[in-house]
Write an enzyme that holds these catalytic residues in place. Structure first.
Site: not given
Ligand code: ZN
Length: 183
Positions: A37, A63-64, A67-68, A124
């Site tokens: 992704h 970018h993730d 957050e992830d 995204d």
């Molecule tokens: Zn994303």
């Protein structure tokens, strides 16, 4: 010693791959590894939208990560600097909030994004819509439609988006015609 542009981008890709290695896969039935992704998001920006800003491309790859994967922003900043981390944090949700509240805030905050964060956010969302069609998650069609509408509400309010990126998003949004009918 200054690092080359290529090595800066590959370093971000390798860092993201390592951080996402143990994390969940993407939602689709094919259980795509998560790293596909962020690679798709960065590739869309570079290859389809012609973005050459290395800071933006690194932020797209990463970018993730906060957050992830639970990677602290400070750790990311130590590796990639405050500009990259600033963009990543601008496009990250606060996971301590309930999902509905996170979605609401994405819409409310969209118009206040910096130009660089807007690029990453639009790419995204574009990739997320493409993935829902190409590797469908096991969601009822109503949920997929709601996802498309929410993405449109966010992206259409982002400031300073290049026309090409707006087009790419709207092309992906038009794929909602392929989602099938509600039962
Ligand atoms: Zn994303």
């Amino acid at each position: 010693m200054t690092r080359s542009i290529c090595s800066e981008i590959l370093r971000a890709a390798a860092y993201a791959a390592e951080k996402h290695r143990k994390g969940p896969h993407r939602k689709g039935e094919e259980a795509t590894p998560y790293i596909n992704h962020p690679l798709a998001v960065a590739n869309l920006l570079a290859t389809e939208a012609g973005i050459e800003d290395v800071t933006v491309l690194q932020a797209a790859l990463l970018h993730d990560v906060v957050e992830d994967t639970g990677t602290p922003a400070e750790a990311l900043e130590a590796e990639f600097g405050n500009e990259v981390v600033g963009i990543v944090l601008e496009v990250s949700d606060d996971k301590s909030l309930p999902a509905d509240e996170r979605k609401r805030l994405q819409v409310v905050n969209a118009s206040h994004k910096s130009a660089r964060a807007a690029l990453v956010k639009a790419a995204d969302k574009t990739c997320n819509l493409r993935e829902i069609v190409s590797a469908p998650p096991p969601w009822p069609v109503e949920r997929k439609r709601a996802y498309f509408e929410h993405a449109a509400q966010v992206v259409r309010q982002l400031p300073e988006l290049p026309a090409r990126l707006r087009e790419l998003f709207e092309d992906a949004y038009s794929l909602n015609a392929c989602l099938g009918d509600a039962r």
